[in-house]
Design a protein around this motif. Sequence first.
Motif, PDB file in Angstrom:
ATOM      1  N   LEU A   5     -26.907 -22.820  28.556  1.00  0.00           N
ATOM      2  CA  LEU A   5     -26.369 -23.645  29.634  1.00  0.00           C
ATOM      3  C   LEU A   5     -26.053 -22.788  30.858  1.00  0.00           C
ATOM      4  O   LEU A   5     -26.290 -23.197  32.001  1.00  0.00           O
ATOM      5  N   GLY A   6     -25.528 -21.607  30.614  1.00  0.00           N
ATOM      6  CA  GLY A   6     -25.234 -20.710  31.727  1.00  0.00           C
ATOM      7  C   GLY A   6     -26.496 -20.324  32.486  1.00  0.00           C
ATOM      8  O   GLY A   6     -26.508 -20.276  33.714  1.00  0.00           O
ATOM      9  N   LEU A   7     -27.586 -20.074  31.737  1.00  0.00           N
ATOM     10  CA  LEU A   7     -28.854 -19.744  32.389  1.00  0.00           C
ATOM     11  C   LEU A   7     -29.380 -20.921  33.197  1.00  0.00           C
ATOM     12  O   LEU A   7     -29.910 -20.748  34.297  1.00  0.00           O
ATOM     13  N   LEU A   8     -29.228 -22.140  32.628  1.00  0.00           N
ATOM     14  CA  LEU A   8     -29.676 -23.320  33.366  1.00  0.00           C
ATOM     15  C   LEU A   8     -28.882 -23.502  34.652  1.00  0.00           C
ATOM     16  O   LEU A   8     -29.433 -23.820  35.706  1.00  0.00           O
ATOM     17  N   VAL A   9     -27.560 -23.304  34.549  1.00  0.00           N
ATOM     18  CA  VAL A   9     -26.719 -23.430  35.738  1.00  0.00           C
ATOM     19  C   VAL A   9     -27.096 -22.365  36.759  1.00  0.00           C
ATOM     20  O   VAL A   9     -27.185 -22.637  37.969  1.00  0.00           O
TER      21      VAL A   9
ATOM     22  N   GLY B 131     -30.414 -23.361  38.253  1.00  0.00           N
ATOM     23  CA  GLY B 131     -30.216 -24.469  39.176  1.00  0.00           C
ATOM     24  C   GLY B 131     -29.554 -24.036  40.458  1.00  0.00           C
ATOM     25  O   GLY B 131     -29.935 -24.466  41.551  1.00  0.00           O
ATOM     26  N   GLY B 132     -28.551 -23.172  40.334  1.00  0.00           N
ATOM     27  CA  GLY B 132     -27.885 -22.672  41.529  1.00  0.00           C
ATOM     28  C   GLY B 132     -28.824 -21.858  42.404  1.00  0.00           C
ATOM     29  O   GLY B 132     -28.804 -21.971  43.633  1.00  0.00           O
TER      30      GLY B 132
ATOM     31  N   VAL C 168     -31.857 -24.709  50.071  1.00  0.00           N
ATOM     32  CA  VAL C 168     -31.030 -24.745  51.273  1.00  0.00           C
ATOM     33  C   VAL C 168     -31.513 -23.705  52.280  1.00  0.00           C
ATOM     34  O   VAL C 168     -31.585 -23.974  53.497  1.00  0.00           O
ATOM     35  N   GLU C 169     -31.868 -22.526  51.789  1.00  0.00           N
ATOM     36  CA  GLU C 169     -32.383 -21.489  52.684  1.00  0.00           C
ATOM     37  C   GLU C 169     -33.679 -21.936  53.346  1.00  0.00           C
ATOM     38  O   GLU C 169     -33.893 -21.723  54.547  1.00  0.00           O
TER      39      GLU C 169
END
Length: 260
Positions: A35-39, A42-43, A50-51
Amino acid sequence: MQRPLDTRRVPTATPTRRAPRRWRRRIALGLAGGLGLLVLAGGLGLFLLVERMDASRAQLDGTRDVAGLRQPATIARDARGRPTITAASRADAAFATGFLHAQERFFQMDLSRRIAAGELAALFGAGLVEVDRDMRRHRFRLRARRAVDALPDSQRRVLDAYGRGVRAGLAALDAPPFEYMLLGTEPTPWAAEDTLLTVYAMYLSLQDADASQERNLTYLYRALGPDYAPFLAPRGSPRWDAALDGTRIAAAPLPTAPLP
């Protein structure tokens, strides 16, 4: 006879009870890591988007040297972002208009020319092949090329200046419009016939392709007569339709005849 205690067998039940806990802990840690890798992914993806969006924004301030202008031209925007173009000639004004259009709306321009030319599948995939096939029956790109070749020199110079402005405006962006990043492709250069293809696309958007609107109006007039039909299907509105010459469309009068 008393037997000595076999200490190797006493704790055997304890690992059996703890083993599931260890596996649950490992599974939980694995899920948390995934889940941390997915977050994180995604981030990172959101940051890149955005860039890219920021890099593809139009230039709103400052000056820029571009090839294709005979005299300096100015694009000024008011507080609401509405532009005013000032140029020394019609060709330079067309160049500045093309520059402005490409800076702010190139992806929408691309869609317009592709709709008329039957080239959407090249951008969005095989799911639009049938739509493109229907449009290519009209051979609008070929017709647009022939129309461009038939233009008088004075009009062709203005059209070519606009195209140069579009290409210059797109090249002046720090990154192509972000929609191309989402689609995994790059924009193709603007050709002279593409400007006419956008006119064809507007015609296709505004026309009543199967005359359904005319048929419905006919049914309405037949059923309700000339007293009610104009009120229910007015030709315009004094509030929402603003003519360039300042004239106003009168509101349809309220029906006075009995309802048929």
